[in-house]
Motif scaffolding. Structure first.
Motif, PDB file in Angstrom:
ATOM      1  N   GLY A   9       2.900  -2.783 -17.492  1.00  0.00           N
ATOM      2  CA  GLY A   9       2.780  -2.200 -16.138  1.00  0.00           C
ATOM      3  C   GLY A   9       0.944  -1.985 -15.870  1.00  0.00           C
ATOM      4  N   LYS A  10       0.415  -2.365 -14.784  1.00  0.00           N
ATOM      5  CA  LYS A  10      -0.799  -2.423 -14.313  1.00  0.00           C
ATOM      6  C   LYS A  10      -0.985  -1.057 -13.779  1.00  0.00           C
ATOM      7  N   ARG A  11      -2.132  -0.273 -13.748  1.00  0.00           N
ATOM      8  CA  ARG A  11      -2.616   0.647 -12.960  1.00  0.00           C
ATOM      9  C   ARG A  11      -2.234   0.448 -11.719  1.00  0.00           C
ATOM     10  N   LYS A  12      -1.499   1.495 -10.832  1.00  0.00           N
ATOM     11  CA  LYS A  12      -1.334   0.930  -9.388  1.00  0.00           C
ATOM     12  C   LYS A  12      -1.609   2.405  -8.636  1.00  0.00           C
ATOM     13  N   GLU A  13      -1.991   2.409  -7.657  1.00  0.00           N
ATOM     14  CA  GLU A  13      -2.129   3.265  -6.660  1.00  0.00           C
ATOM     15  C   GLU A  13      -1.146   3.150  -5.512  1.00  0.00           C
ATOM     16  N   ILE A  14      -0.579   4.178  -5.214  1.00  0.00           N
ATOM     17  CA  ILE A  14       0.602   3.915  -3.864  1.00  0.00           C
ATOM     18  C   ILE A  14       0.505   5.346  -3.288  1.00  0.00           C
ATOM     19  N   ASP A  15       0.796   5.266  -1.920  1.00  0.00           N
ATOM     20  CA  ASP A  15       0.839   6.131  -0.988  1.00  0.00           C
ATOM     21  C   ASP A  15       2.370   6.571  -1.106  1.00  0.00           C
ATOM     22  N   TYR A  16       2.616   7.814  -1.754  1.00  0.00           N
ATOM     23  CA  TYR A  16       4.017   8.264  -1.605  1.00  0.00           C
ATOM     24  C   TYR A  16       4.124   9.436  -0.839  1.00  0.00           C
ATOM     25  N   LYS A  17       4.681   9.453   0.639  1.00  0.00           N
ATOM     26  CA  LYS A  17       4.773  10.465   1.389  1.00  0.00           C
ATOM     27  C   LYS A  17       3.478  11.097   1.703  1.00  0.00           C
ATOM     28  N   GLY A  18       2.330  10.314   1.886  1.00  0.00           N
ATOM     29  CA  GLY A  18       0.984  10.984   2.149  1.00  0.00           C
ATOM     30  C   GLY A  18       0.285  11.358   1.070  1.00  0.00           C
ATOM     31  N   THR A  19       0.589  11.140  -0.159  1.00  0.00           N
ATOM     32  CA  THR A  19      -0.087  11.544  -1.293  1.00  0.00           C
ATOM     33  C   THR A  19      -0.412  10.477  -2.136  1.00  0.00           C
ATOM     34  N   LEU A  20      -1.807  10.114  -2.333  1.00  0.00           N
ATOM     35  CA  LEU A  20      -2.064   9.035  -3.514  1.00  0.00           C
ATOM     36  C   LEU A  20      -1.674   9.244  -4.852  1.00  0.00           C
ATOM     37  N   VAL A  21      -1.042   8.344  -5.320  1.00  0.00           N
ATOM     38  CA  VAL A  21      -0.375   8.720  -6.803  1.00  0.00           C
ATOM     39  C   VAL A  21      -0.733   7.763  -7.691  1.00  0.00           C
ATOM     40  N   THR A  22      -1.519   7.743  -8.635  1.00  0.00           N
ATOM     41  CA  THR A  22      -1.997   6.754  -9.647  1.00  0.00           C
ATOM     42  C   THR A  22      -0.944   6.744 -10.773  1.00  0.00           C
ATOM     43  N   THR A  23      -0.526   5.581 -11.031  1.00  0.00           N
ATOM     44  CA  THR A  23       0.749   5.477 -12.041  1.00  0.00           C
ATOM     45  C   THR A  23       0.476   4.143 -12.858  1.00  0.00           C
ATOM     46  N   GLY A  24       1.169   4.188 -13.877  1.00  0.00           N
ATOM     47  CA  GLY A  24       1.754   2.773 -14.545  1.00  0.00           C
ATOM     48  C   GLY A  24       3.031   3.025 -14.834  1.00  0.00           C
ATOM     49  N   ILE A  25       3.887   3.593 -14.324  1.00  0.00           N
ATOM     50  CA  ILE A  25       5.344   3.458 -14.374  1.00  0.00           C
ATOM     51  C   ILE A  25       5.986   2.289 -13.771  1.00  0.00           C
ATOM     52  N   PHE A  26       5.291   1.537 -12.919  1.00  0.00           N
ATOM     53  CA  PHE A  26       5.681   0.266 -12.400  1.00  0.00           C
ATOM     54  C   PHE A  26       5.630  -0.826 -13.524  1.00  0.00           C
ATOM     55  N   LYS A  27       6.452  -1.093 -14.525  1.00  0.00           N
ATOM     56  CA  LYS A  27       6.396  -1.828 -15.511  1.00  0.00           C
ATOM     57  C   LYS A  27       7.143  -3.026 -15.078  1.00  0.00           C
ATOM     58  N   TYR A  28       7.065  -4.308 -15.733  1.00  0.00           N
ATOM     59  CA  TYR A  28       7.507  -5.706 -15.302  1.00  0.00           C
ATOM     60  C   TYR A  28       7.923  -6.331 -16.702  1.00  0.00           C
ATOM     61  N   SER A  29       8.829  -7.082 -16.705  1.00  0.00           N
ATOM     62  CA  SER A  29       9.078  -7.666 -17.732  1.00  0.00           C
ATOM     63  C   SER A  29       8.132  -8.860 -17.961  1.00  0.00           C
ATOM     64  N   VAL A  30       7.841  -9.195 -19.314  1.00  0.00           N
ATOM     65  CA  VAL A  30       6.957 -10.350 -19.782  1.00  0.00           C
ATOM     66  C   VAL A  30       7.458 -11.042 -20.503  1.00  0.00           C
ATOM     67  N   ASP A  31       7.221 -12.537 -20.411  1.00  0.00           N
ATOM     68  CA  ASP A  31       7.912 -13.580 -21.461  1.00  0.00           C
ATOM     69  C   ASP A  31       7.094 -13.971 -22.455  1.00  0.00           C
ATOM     70  N   LYS A  32       6.336 -12.986 -22.959  1.00  0.00           N
ATOM     71  CA  LYS A  32       5.377 -13.248 -24.139  1.00  0.00           C
ATOM     72  C   LYS A  32       5.570 -11.927 -25.080  1.00  0.00           C
ATOM     73  N   PRO A  33       5.153 -12.001 -26.468  1.00  0.00           N
ATOM     74  CA  PRO A  33       5.343 -10.844 -27.426  1.00  0.00           C
ATOM     75  C   PRO A  33       4.214  -9.903 -26.649  1.00  0.00           C
ATOM     76  N   ILE A  34       4.444  -8.534 -27.174  1.00  0.00           N
ATOM     77  CA  ILE A  34       3.568  -7.560 -26.345  1.00  0.00           C
ATOM     78  C   ILE A  34       3.058  -6.901 -27.891  1.00  0.00           C
ATOM     79  N   PHE A  35       2.079  -6.372 -27.948  1.00  0.00           N
ATOM     80  CA  PHE A  35       1.445  -5.797 -29.249  1.00  0.00           C
ATOM     81  C   PHE A  35       1.413  -4.528 -29.014  1.00  0.00           C
ATOM     82  N   LEU A  36       2.180  -3.881 -30.400  1.00  0.00           N
ATOM     83  CA  LEU A  36       2.255  -2.487 -30.146  1.00  0.00           C
ATOM     84  C   LEU A  36       1.293  -1.896 -30.887  1.00  0.00           C
ATOM     85  N   ASP A  37       0.272  -0.793 -30.328  1.00  0.00           N
ATOM     86  CA  ASP A  37      -0.711  -0.479 -31.421  1.00  0.00           C
ATOM     87  C   ASP A  37      -0.472   1.074 -31.463  1.00  0.00           C
ATOM     88  N   ILE A  38      -1.566   1.682 -32.220  1.00  0.00           N
ATOM     89  CA  ILE A  38      -1.340   2.766 -32.840  1.00  0.00           C
ATOM     90  C   ILE A  38      -0.920   4.044 -31.762  1.00  0.00           C
TER      91      ILE A  38
END
Length: 186
Positions: A9-38
């Motif tokens: 997921g990318k850093r996302k700022e959304i307005d949730y019921k009048g409050t600005l929330v910064t989150t990375g919870i909006f993940k999406y599936s990718v078609d390539k391998p991902i790198f798992l780091d420490i």
């Protein structure tokens, strides 16, 4: 067990019921391998380093089988892979059978099960329904955090091969239930 989807997921700022929330919870599936780091997954946003990421919560895995249950509870939600904020959607990972310390060979990596996920309000933001948080606590469908013992790439289709079992340790579900009791959540 095998990986069904890798999610970032990318850093996302959304307005949730009048409050600005910064989150990375909006993940999406990718078609390539991902790198798992420490301490995290490369190219995956972690906006709250106090509660996410780090050595003991570098990678979050969640079971596709749990999606079936949640779909009955929230039938109007579009259950795309990664909706729970997981990096790895795994076909059948069972928190009641995985012990802290159990170790798996996955793709190029070696992962050690460490902790359960504690739901926070950002899961409610993702579902656009705060009742998910309390309902999540009332299950053992918490998902599994992993420590990365050997970094590398993983991809959809990679098998989870258990290479070390620690039955003397509590299961991930045991840890989750103990935390629920400690927090007084009924």
């Amino acid at each position: 067990m095998k990986i069904i989807s890798t999610n970032i997921g990318k850093r996302k700022e959304i307005d949730y019921k009048g409050t600005l929330v910064t989150t990375g919870i909006f993940k999406y599936s990718v078609d390539k391998p991902i790198f798992l780091d420490i301490e995290d997954v490369k190219d995956d946003a972690i906006c709250d380093r106090e509660n996410h990421g780090g050595v003991f919560q570098a990678v979050y895995g969640y079971s596709l089988k749990h999606y079936e249950y949640w779909n009955t509870v929230f039938p109007k939600v579009d259950f795309e892979m990664g909706i729970f904020g997981e990096n790895l959607t795994i076909d059948d990972i069972e928190e009641t059978k995985i012990h802290a310390g159990d170790t798996f060979k996955v793709g190029e990596t070696i992962l050690e099960a460490t902790l359960h996920r504690e739901p926070c309000y950002k899961l409610g933001v993702r579902f656009n329904n705060m009742t998910i948080v309390k309902k999540f606590w009332k299950t053992t469908f918490c998902g599994v955090y992993f420590k990365v013992l050997q970094t590398g790439f993983v991809k959809a289709g990679d098998e989870f091969i258990k290479i070390k079992s620690c039955p003397e340790n509590p299961t991930i579900a045991d840890l989750f239930v103990a935390k629920r009791i400690l927090n007084g959540i009924s």
